[in-house]
Design a protein around this motif. Structure first.
Motif, PDB file in Angstrom:
ATOM      1  N   ALA A   1       0.832  -1.202   0.000  1.00 27.84           N
ATOM      2  CA  ALA A   1       0.000   0.000   0.000  1.00 27.84           C
ATOM      3  C   ALA A   1       0.870   1.256   0.000  1.00 27.84           C
ATOM      4  N   LEU A   2       1.959   1.237   0.750  1.00 22.13           N
ATOM      5  CA  LEU A   2       2.854   2.375   0.806  1.00 22.13           C
ATOM      6  C   LEU A   2       3.529   2.618  -0.539  1.00 22.13           C
ATOM      7  N   LEU A   3       3.966   1.552  -1.198  1.00 26.43           N
ATOM      8  CA  LEU A   3       4.584   1.687  -2.525  1.00 26.43           C
ATOM      9  C   LEU A   3       3.583   2.223  -3.557  1.00 26.43           C
ATOM     10  N   ALA A   4       2.337   1.744  -3.504  1.00 21.71           N
ATOM     11  CA  ALA A   4       1.308   2.235  -4.416  1.00 21.71           C
ATOM     12  C   ALA A   4       1.043   3.721  -4.181  1.00 21.71           C
ATOM     13  N   LEU A   5       1.000   4.120  -2.929  1.00 21.63           N
ATOM     14  CA  LEU A   5       0.771   5.525  -2.600  1.00 21.63           C
ATOM     15  C   LEU A   5       1.924   6.398  -3.094  1.00 21.63           C
ATOM     16  N   ILE A   6       3.152   5.942  -2.906  1.00 20.89           N
ATOM     17  CA  ILE A   6       4.315   6.693  -3.392  1.00 20.89           C
ATOM     18  C   ILE A   6       4.275   6.818  -4.913  1.00 20.89           C
TER      19      ILE A   6
ATOM     20  N   ALA B   1       3.534  10.192  -9.749  1.00 19.91           N
ATOM     21  CA  ALA B   1       2.877  10.409 -11.037  1.00 19.91           C
ATOM     22  C   ALA B   1       2.139  11.742 -11.049  1.00 19.91           C
ATOM     23  N   SER B   2       1.497  12.058  -9.939  1.00 24.06           N
ATOM     24  CA  SER B   2       0.766  13.322  -9.839  1.00 24.06           C
ATOM     25  C   SER B   2       1.727  14.511  -9.907  1.00 24.06           C
ATOM     26  N   LEU B   3       2.851  14.415  -9.220  1.00 21.59           N
ATOM     27  CA  LEU B   3       3.821  15.511  -9.226  1.00 21.59           C
ATOM     28  C   LEU B   3       4.464  15.692 -10.592  1.00 21.59           C
ATOM     29  N   SER B   4       4.733  14.608 -11.298  1.00 19.54           N
ATOM     30  CA  SER B   4       5.363  14.742 -12.611  1.00 19.54           C
ATOM     31  C   SER B   4       4.404  15.370 -13.625  1.00 19.54           C
ATOM     32  N   ARG B   5       3.108  15.114 -13.477  1.00 20.58           N
ATOM     33  CA  ARG B   5       2.132  15.740 -14.376  1.00 20.58           C
ATOM     34  C   ARG B   5       2.024  17.231 -14.106  1.00 20.58           C
ATOM     35  N   ARG B   6       2.145  17.620 -12.858  1.00 24.48           N
ATOM     36  CA  ARG B   6       2.018  19.037 -12.492  1.00 24.48           C
ATOM     37  C   ARG B   6       3.250  19.838 -12.876  1.00 24.48           C
ATOM     38  N   SER B   7       4.413  19.205 -12.935  1.00 24.09           N
ATOM     39  CA  SER B   7       5.644  19.951 -13.192  1.00 24.09           C
ATOM     40  C   SER B   7       5.770  20.400 -14.645  1.00 24.09           C
ATOM     41  N   LYS B   8       5.056  19.769 -15.573  1.00 25.90           N
ATOM     42  CA  LYS B   8       5.123  20.165 -16.978  1.00 25.90           C
ATOM     43  C   LYS B   8       4.160  21.319 -17.234  1.00 25.90           C
ATOM     44  N   PRO B   9       4.620  22.365 -17.919  1.00 21.17           N
ATOM     45  CA  PRO B   9       3.708  23.454 -18.279  1.00 21.17           C
ATOM     46  C   PRO B   9       2.679  22.963 -19.298  1.00 21.17           C
ATOM     47  N   PRO B  10       1.483  23.534 -19.296  1.00 24.49           N
ATOM     48  CA  PRO B  10       0.468  23.116 -20.255  1.00 24.49           C
ATOM     49  C   PRO B  10       0.921  23.355 -21.692  1.00 24.49           C
ATOM     50  N   GLY B  11       0.562  22.462 -22.563  1.00 26.12           N
ATOM     51  CA  GLY B  11       0.902  22.610 -23.970  1.00 26.12           C
ATOM     52  C   GLY B  11       2.272  22.096 -24.333  1.00 26.12           C
ATOM     53  N   THR B  12       2.960  21.419 -23.432  1.00 22.59           N
ATOM     54  CA  THR B  12       4.280  20.877 -23.742  1.00 22.59           C
ATOM     55  C   THR B  12       4.248  19.358 -23.734  1.00 22.59           C
TER      56      THR B  12
END
Length: 82
Positions: free
Chosen positions: A9-14, A19-30
């Motif tokens: 469960a801990l590995l799945a949460l990490i 994945a959520s952080l990597s999606r947020r770090s990219k600017p839109p349209g790139t």
């Protein structure tokens, strides 16, 4: 057994957090292109129809005859009555 379930469960949460952080770090349209590593070398070819049997094939593979384009020399000879 409980420790193994807790670890999974801990590995799945990490994984979800990363994945959520990597999606947020990219600017839109790139968005990265799907074929970013490969160059497209072939251009689309015009499709032609055999005058004898009607099959469609690329123009570069067609056999030219007096009465049109053919898919093979046999069809050219049969259609032109050679």
């Amino acid at each position: 057994m409980k420790a193994l379930l807790f670890l999974l469960a801990l590995l799945a949460l990490i994984g979800l957090i990363r994945a959520s952080l990597s999606r947020r770090s990219k600017p839109p349209g790139t968005a990265t292109p799907v074929n970013s590593g490969r160059q497209r070398t072939e251009q689309p070819q015009r499709m032609v129809q055999c005058a004898h049997c009607g099959v469609h094939l690329p123009e570069s593979e067609a056999v030219t005859g007096r009465l049109g384009l053919y898919c093979s020399t046999e069809h050219r000879q049969a259609h032109e009555g050679a």
